[in-house]
Design a protein around this motif. Sequence first.
Motif, short mmCIF file in Angstrom:
data_model
loop_
_atom_site.label_atom_id
_atom_site.label_comp_id
_atom_site.label_asym_id
_atom_site.label_seq_id
_atom_site.Cartn_x
_atom_site.Cartn_y
_atom_site.Cartn_z
N TYR A 30 0.81 -1.22 0.00
CA TYR A 30 0.00 0.00 0.00
C TYR A 30 0.85 1.27 0.00
O TYR A 30 0.32 2.36 -0.23
CB TYR A 30 -0.99 0.01 1.17
N HIS A 31 2.14 1.15 0.23
CA HIS A 31 3.01 2.32 0.10
C HIS A 31 3.13 2.77 -1.36
O HIS A 31 3.65 3.85 -1.64
CB HIS A 31 4.40 2.02 0.67
N TYR A 32 2.65 1.93 -2.27
CA TYR A 32 2.67 2.27 -3.69
C TYR A 32 1.44 3.06 -4.12
O TYR A 32 1.35 3.50 -5.26
CB TYR A 32 2.78 0.98 -4.52
N PHE A 33 0.49 3.28 -3.24
CA PHE A 33 -0.76 3.93 -3.63
C PHE A 33 -0.53 5.32 -4.24
O PHE A 33 -1.20 5.70 -5.20
CB PHE A 33 -1.70 4.05 -2.43
N THR A 34 0.40 6.09 -3.68
CA THR A 34 0.64 7.44 -4.21
C THR A 34 1.18 7.41 -5.63
O THR A 34 0.62 8.06 -6.53
CB THR A 34 1.57 8.22 -3.28
N PRO A 35 2.27 6.67 -5.93
CA PRO A 35 2.70 6.61 -7.33
C PRO A 35 1.68 5.91 -8.24
O PRO A 35 1.64 6.20 -9.44
CB PRO A 35 4.03 5.84 -7.27
N LEU A 36 0.87 5.02 -7.69
CA LEU A 36 -0.19 4.41 -8.48
C LEU A 36 -1.14 5.48 -9.00
O LEU A 36 -1.56 5.46 -10.17
CB LEU A 36 -0.96 3.39 -7.65
N LEU A 37 -1.44 6.46 -8.15
CA LEU A 37 -2.29 7.57 -8.55
C LEU A 37 -1.63 8.37 -9.69
O LEU A 37 -2.28 8.76 -10.66
CB LEU A 37 -2.55 8.49 -7.35
N PHE A 38 -0.31 8.59 -9.57
CA PHE A 38 0.42 9.29 -10.64
C PHE A 38 0.35 8.50 -11.94
O PHE A 38 0.24 9.07 -13.02
CB PHE A 38 1.88 9.51 -10.24
#
Length: 503
Positions: free
Chosen positions: A408-416
Motif C-alpha cells: 500500500y506504500h505504492y498507492f501514491t505513485p499508483l495515482l500518478f
Amino acid sequence: MTDFRQLLNENKTWLALMFVIVCGFFTYVYNYQNPPALFWDENYHIASAQKYLNGVYFMEPHPPLAKLLIALGEKIVHANPVDNQFIGTDYAQNPPAGFSFAGYRLFPVLLAWWTAPILFLIFLILTRRTLWALLFDFLYLFDNALIVHQRSAMLESTMLFFTALTILAFLLLFEWRDDKNRFLWASILFGFAFGCLMVTKAFGLILILLLPFVVWKFWSEWRKIRTFFIAAGITFLIFFCGVWQIHFALGGTVNPSLPDNGYYQASAQYKQILQNHANGNILNFPIMLRDSMKFVGHYEQGVPRLNLCKSDENGSPWFEWPIGARSINYRWETPDGVAYKYLYLQSNPVVWLTSFAATIIAVMMLVMWFFFPGMHKPKNAFMLIVFGTLYICFMIAVAQISRVMYLYHYFTPLLFSFLLFALLADEVGQIGRWQLTEKRKTAILLAFSIAVFLGFQYYRPLTYYTPLTDTQVQQRALIPYWDLHCVHCQLNDPLVVPSGTNS
C-alpha cells in the motif's frame, strides 16, 4: 481545446459525475462497518483515536490529522457506549462483543469515496472529454487493493484524498491563470490541501516537487508567483500548525501504562508542560512539535528490515509493487470449515499492470523527445514531465529506505500512473500503421473499462470478505510474485524460499 468551465456547464458532465458518486458509494462505502473486527493497522489507529476521545497524551510516528478524523467519526456516530478500552496500550486487541467500527471507519471511508469525484475532475482537465474522464475514473473506482485498504480506520484514504485535492488545485492554477480571483482561490486550495496532506503522512512530501513546476510555468509572471506563494504559504501554515496544535491540546493526561511511563521519550521541557497542564498553550508549540518530530526517528529505529526469508513476512521490495506484489492477507476466518472468508490486499491486475505499462511508455516518450531533437514534441509535454517526475522521484526515494515496506506504500505513485495513462491516451495518435482516431480511442477505453470491471468482480470475494475455497483462491493467483495463497497452501514466491513451515 475545450474550456474547462464550458465542460462544467454541460449536463453530461454532471450526469457522469453523479455516476461516479453513486458507483463510489457502492464500492467504497456500502456496508463499510463489516467485518466487525480489527485488521492490519486499525489496531494502532483506533487505540490512538480513543486517546483523543479521552484526552490521553501520546506520540505516534505519523502526523495527527487522519487519526483525529478517525476519532471525530466515533465522536459523531457514538456507536459504542464505552470508548476507553484501549487507552492504556498503543496496540488494540480483543474488542468487546458488539464493538462497532461504524464511527471509527466513517471519515476514512468518506474521504476514499470523495476522492473519486476529485479524480474525475482531474481527468476532465487532462483529457477535456467527459466520457474519457469517467472511464479513467474506473481505475480508482474498481481497484480491489485501493478499496479493501481504504474501507478501514487507516491513514491512506485521507492521504490519497488530499493528494488528489492538491493535484486538482495545481491544475486549476493553470485553468484560472487569467482570472485573478479564481487564481487566488486555487492558490488557497493548494495551501489547504498540501497542508492537510503534510499532517496526514510523510509520503505526501513528494508533492513539494509541484512548487518548482509552478515557478517554471509562471516564470515570466512574477506577480502570479508571488500571489501563489503568499496565499498558499499562509494557508499551509494555518492548517499545518492548527492540526498539530489540536493534537497537542487534546492530549494532556499522562497514562503511566504507556511507553516510558506514558511520556514517550519526551524532553524534560515537554514533561514539564504536561505536568503544568500547559499543553494547550500555543507558546509551547515549538517544543511539542520538536519532540514529536524527534520521536519519529526513535520509532523508526525499532522497525525491522524487510526479510523475505521469514515465512510470515508481509512486506515487499519496492520494485515488485508496480505488478501488485506482494499481496497481504489482512484477515481470514472460516464460517463452515470448508471455505474461507478473506480480507486480502490484492490488486486488480488490469488496473495495475496497464497503468504501469502506460507509465513506462510515457517516460520513454519523454526520454526520446529529450535526447533526440528530431522527435515530435508531445502536446502534453509539461504534464507528462510533472507526473513522470513525481512517479520516478517517489520510487527513487523509497528505494533508499531500508525498513520493511508494504504494497500500500505504492498507492501514491499508483495515482500518478493513472494520470500518466490518461495523458498518454490523449497523446498517442497511431500504433504502427493503424491510426487512432478519437472514436477508436473511445472504443478501446470502453473495452478496457469493461476489463477493469471484470477484474474487479473476479477478485471481489477477497475485497468484501466472501467465502472462497482453496481452489478458488489458487485460481486467482495469476502471478507467482503476488504470493497470493490460501490459508493452508504453500508459499510460492519465486524470489525466495521462506524458512519455517508453510502458512
